[in-house]
Design a protein around this motif. Structure first.
Motif, PDB file in Angstrom:
ATOM      1  N   SER A   1       0.853  -1.192   0.000  1.00 46.16           N
ATOM      2  CA  SER A   1       0.000   0.000   0.000  1.00 46.16           C
ATOM      3  C   SER A   1       0.888   1.241   0.000  1.00 46.16           C
ATOM      4  N   ALA A   2       0.343   2.341  -0.511  1.00 44.08           N
ATOM      5  CA  ALA A   2       1.069   3.610  -0.579  1.00 44.08           C
ATOM      6  C   ALA A   2       0.216   4.684   0.071  1.00 44.08           C
ATOM      7  N   SER A   3       0.864   5.531   0.848  1.00 42.79           N
ATOM      8  CA  SER A   3       0.178   6.624   1.521  1.00 42.79           C
ATOM      9  C   SER A   3       1.049   7.869   1.437  1.00 42.79           C
ATOM     10  N   MET A   4       0.424   9.003   1.084  1.00 40.81           N
ATOM     11  CA  MET A   4       1.189  10.241   0.940  1.00 40.81           C
ATOM     12  C   MET A   4       0.302  11.449   1.217  1.00 40.81           C
ATOM     13  N   PRO A   5       0.892  12.509   1.773  1.00 40.40           N
ATOM     14  CA  PRO A   5       0.124  13.737   1.979  1.00 40.40           C
ATOM     15  C   PRO A   5      -0.025  14.490   0.657  1.00 40.40           C
ATOM     16  N   LEU A   6      -1.158  15.178   0.493  1.00 41.85           N
ATOM     17  CA  LEU A   6      -1.339  16.081  -0.643  1.00 41.85           C
ATOM     18  C   LEU A   6      -0.897  17.451  -0.150  1.00 41.85           C
ATOM     19  N   GLU A   7       0.208  17.949  -0.672  1.00 44.66           N
ATOM     20  CA  GLU A   7       0.825  19.158  -0.136  1.00 44.66           C
ATOM     21  C   GLU A   7       0.368  20.405  -0.884  1.00 44.66           C
ATOM     22  N   TYR A   8       0.360  21.524  -0.157  1.00 41.24           N
ATOM     23  CA  TYR A   8      -0.040  22.824  -0.688  1.00 41.24           C
ATOM     24  C   TYR A   8       1.149  23.765  -0.789  1.00 41.24           C
ATOM     25  N   ARG A   9       0.936  24.831  -1.534  1.00 43.79           N
ATOM     26  CA  ARG A   9       1.810  25.997  -1.539  1.00 43.79           C
ATOM     27  C   ARG A   9       0.895  27.215  -1.664  1.00 43.79           C
TER      28      ARG A   9
END
Length: 145
Positions: free
Chosen positions: A84-92
């Motif tokens: 499984s893969a998990s990652m944050p959706l990052e902002y700028r």
């Protein structure tokens, strides 16, 4: 006459560029190799915001309505036979928030309007592609889902 002109310009000074040009929501395209991988997006409170299978576009709110209240999202992909893969959706910060307010002398936009609206944020990536790693045979195969 000067008062009349000031009254006409007042609404312009009290708005933020990101609120005018930006949007409180943004669409993110999620893809993977292999295709048709189920995914889930959760917010900073752990609530499920979106569920689907790749490839798919998802529209997410950028603010929770609080002062500088950007939403934090986590994307999780899970497929049988793959890790499984998990990652944050990052902002700028959006360019309209950063530079647009300079052009229009929008100090109220920087400090009042845009921080509540959410248009000041934009995702670092609007297209996310994830390569799923296949599970290897062996004693740790039970860790794969």
């Amino acid at each position: 006459m000067k008062k009349f002109i000031c009254l006409l310009l007042l609404p312009l000074l009290l708005t933020g560029c990101a609120a005018i040009v930006g949007n409180g929501e943004e669409t993110v395209f999620i893809d993977s190799t292999p295709a048709n991988v189920p995914f889930m997006i959760t917010d900073n409170e752990g609530q499920i915001t979106a569920i689907g299978t790749t490839p798919q576009s998802v529209t997410l709110r950028k603010s929770d309505g609080g002062y500088f209240g950007k939403q934090a999202y986590t994307l999780t992909l899970k497929q049988e036979g793959y890790y499984s893969a998990s990652m944050p959706l990052e902002y700028r910060f959006s360019r309209w928030y950063t530079f647009g307010n300079i052009i229009f002398f929008g100090v109220p936009g920087w400090l009042i309007v845009d921080p509540f609206f959410g248009g000041m944020y934009t995702f670092k990536e609007d297209k996310i592609h994830t390569w799923m790693r296949p599970c290897e045979r062996g004693p740790f195969n039970y860790m794969c889902s």
